[in-house]
Design a protein around this motif. Structure first.
Motif, short mmCIF file in Angstrom:
data_model
loop_
_atom_site.label_atom_id
_atom_site.label_comp_id
_atom_site.label_asym_id
_atom_site.label_seq_id
_atom_site.Cartn_x
_atom_site.Cartn_y
_atom_site.Cartn_z
N VAL A 1 56.22 15.19 31.71
CA VAL A 1 57.52 15.39 32.38
C VAL A 1 57.28 16.33 33.57
CG1 VAL A 1 59.89 16.19 32.17
CG2 VAL A 1 58.77 15.15 30.21
N ASP B 1 71.10 21.25 31.92
CA ASP B 1 70.37 20.23 32.68
C ASP B 1 69.53 20.83 33.80
OD1 ASP B 1 71.30 18.10 31.16
OD2 ASP B 1 73.16 17.99 32.31
N GLU C 1 67.79 18.54 41.28
CA GLU C 1 67.73 17.86 39.99
C GLU C 1 66.53 18.34 39.17
OE1 GLU C 1 69.32 13.53 40.16
OE2 GLU C 1 68.13 13.79 41.99
N ARG D 1 64.49 17.52 34.99
CA ARG D 1 64.47 16.73 33.76
C ARG D 1 64.44 17.62 32.52
NH1 ARG D 1 60.18 12.55 33.22
NH2 ARG D 1 61.72 11.64 31.81
N LYS E 1 59.80 9.59 28.41
CA LYS E 1 61.24 9.35 28.37
C LYS E 1 61.91 10.41 27.50
CE LYS E 1 61.04 4.36 29.20
NZ LYS E 1 61.37 3.01 28.68
#
Length: 553
Positions: free
Chosen positions: A35, A269, A287, A289, A324
């Motif tokens: 990630v 987040d 942004e 992850r 994922k």
């Protein structure tokens, strides 16, 4: 003859140098990204500088950042350890002020780049704001519950004004010089005369209001409701409420531009979004992850090597093969409390949190919180033993503690005198069952026998070892944070071999935090693939051995 001896030594997995037996080099692991990272470790307070930049505070990352709104580029204004900011504000002269929640310090950075401490020894410093006349106010929250006034130049000590408010969070002053802000524990927005203490409710019925800001007209307040994930507009004159936008839960703060664009941070987040109230549209500014990946765990019999990630603001499942993310539980909108370490039992997930001082047992299938056990001793690693009892590493006290299955939970001390115990891994199938523990303070890996707490050093001379996991071949994989490397330790001999170095791990220790506060997590899949969390990058990496390679013994 010498060649044959050298070949035998290499085949045996050791080499004699100067009379010392050294381990052979481990296979050349291939480092890969599971990630990708983020510039933040959970983003919090926001402020606009009027020059096209958004200031953002980064509590666990111990930094204050500037975001170029035209490009999205993020730069660091103040780095660790001074920048541990929960909230940030701009003074009339362009100075930047921020609150250190854990350090208990109020900080100022002048336009010429000089940084100084204005106030200290105030744990739980949280929100701050200036009144129109330049007077500066700040609050304590969680580790206190008070409103203070501070001389912006630091020439006078802070003056406590009110206590027991109900956790006053992100507030602002109106044109009437009244303080407008949310009371977290009461679900209200209030208006306060800071000189007299007179307080009245403007609006109520929120889930958890965390911050307010006025719009350009100064007639409406925008409110971030963290639990409901709502941006709400409140008409100040009447208290009428209107939901402007629906966002993910975990909102932390907001600021409003002169064009009425509302910038909202989300600590769960780890991102910042901007909302256009006219149509409710939302677009990302920064942004991410993951938020603050720390403890890692993987079931040894899971062929997909799905990782359980203690992401501080969420417990997430991450595919070790494909990266994922499947989110399982978020803080604030659930009963889970800021996970920093994670381990797996047969049917349970066990989490520990030095953040809010607790240990929690979750159902591994449903994610339901089954038990919450308070522990304010800087609890780090935690294991569930076969009989259901828990074993906790208390970094602050230096103890390993057993917690029984009864309610209320009873505890017994297994051993004490450890120097900052952080990571735990079981060795319960041995003839004398025990656990291995990393001691960040002494630089040791120690084995503790479960029957009587007797301990022996396994490896010495390490620098700040934190995360630890067992390899299928029996070796110990340790994140040696002080040297920025991942090592393998032979538990029988204590020999250490470097698997990877130059890693982006190890935020500096900060005042007011227990040893190894944001732990670097390590996990090993059944395939022998190693997984590592990066607190500096908010990323997860894997280290894949060459196909068919024999693992070092």
């Amino acid at each position: 003859m010498m060649t044959r001896l050298l070949s035998k030594a290499l085949a045996a997995g050791m080499l004699m140098v100067g009379g010392q037996a050294l381990s052979a080099p481990p296979p050349a692991y291939r480092q890969e990204v599971v990630v990708a990272g983020s510039p933040f470790q959970g983003v919090h307070g926001l402020a606009l500088d009027g020059k096209g930049h958004l200031l953002a505070s980064n509590l666990l990352g111990q930094s204050v950042h500037s975001i170029d709104l035209s490009t999205g580029a993020v730069s660091t204004l103040v780095g660790p350890p001074l920048g541990g900011a929960d909230d940030v504000a701009l003074g009339p002269d362009g100075s930047i002020y921020w609150t250190g929640y854990f350090s208990g310090r109020l900080m100022r950075r002048t336009p010429d780049g000089k940084t100084r401490v204005l106030a200290k020894d105030l744990p739980g410093l949280n929100s701050l704001a200036f009144r129109r006349d330049g007077r500066l106010y700040f609050t304590q929250l969680g580790r206190g519950d008070a409103l203070w006034e501070m001389d912006p130049n630091g020439r006078k000590p802070p003056r406590q004004l009110r206590t027991g408010l109900g956790f006053l969070n992100g507030f602002e002053f109106g044109t009437d010089d009244r303080l407008y802000g949310p009371l977290l524990l009461k679900g209200q927005i209030v208006r306060m005369d800071v000189d007299t203490g007179t307080t009245e409710v403007v609006a109520e019925g929120f889930g958890m209001p965390v911050a307010v800001n006025f719009d350009a007209s100064r007639e409406n307040l925008y409110v971030a409701d963290s639990v409901r994930g709502e941006l709400v507009r409140v008409r100040v004159a009447t208290g009428a409420k209107e939901v402007v936008a629906k966002l993910p839960t975990g909102l932390d703060n907001l600021t409003v531009g002169p064009d009425d664009q509302v910038y909202v941070s989300n600590m769960v987040d780890n991102d910042i979004r901007v909302v256009t109230p006219a149509d409710g549209s939302i677009r990302p500014v920064v942004e991410a992850r993951l938020s603050v990946p720390s403890g890692l765990a993987v079931a040894p019999d899971d062929p997909s090597e799905s990782l359980y990630v203690a992401d501080v603001y969420a417990l997430r499942r991450v595919g070790g093969r494909d990266g994922k993310i499947a989110q399982t539980t978020r803080v604030l909108s659930s009963r889970m409390t800021f996970p920093m370490n994670v381990s797996l039992g047969a049917t349970h997930v066990v989490l520990s949190s030095a953040y809010l001082g607790s240990v929690q047992v979750l159902d591994r299938t449903s994610g339901e919180v089954l038990r919450t056990i308070p522990n304010t001793n800087g609890v780090q690693g935690v294991l569930e033993l076969a009989d259901g009892t828990l074993l906790l590493a208390e970094a602050t006290t230096g103890r390993l503690v057993r917690v029984d299955t009864a309610e209320p939970a009873g505890t017994t001390v297994l051993t004490e005198g450890l120097k900052g115990p952080v990571g735990l891994v079981a060795d319960t199938e041995a003839k004398e069952p025990g656990v291995y523990v990393t001691e960040v303070g002494s630089g040791q890996v120690t084995r503790v026998r479960l029957s009587d707490g007797a301990r022996r050093p396994v490896a010495k001379g390490l620098k700040a070892p934190e995360g630890i996991a067992r390899h299928p071949d029996g070796g110990l994989i340790v994140a040696e944070v002080g040297r920025k490397q991942l090592v393998r330790i032979d538990p029988a001999t204590g020999r250490s071999t470097v698997i990877a170095k130059g890693l982006r791990i190890g935020l500096p220790e900060s005042e007011g935090l227990p040893p190894g506060y944001v732990p670097t997590g390590v996990a090993v899949g059944g395939s022998g693939t190693l997984y590592l969390s990066s607190d500096i990058e908010s990323a997860i990496y894997r280290f894949v051995p060459p196909p068919g390679s024999a693992q070092p013994k």
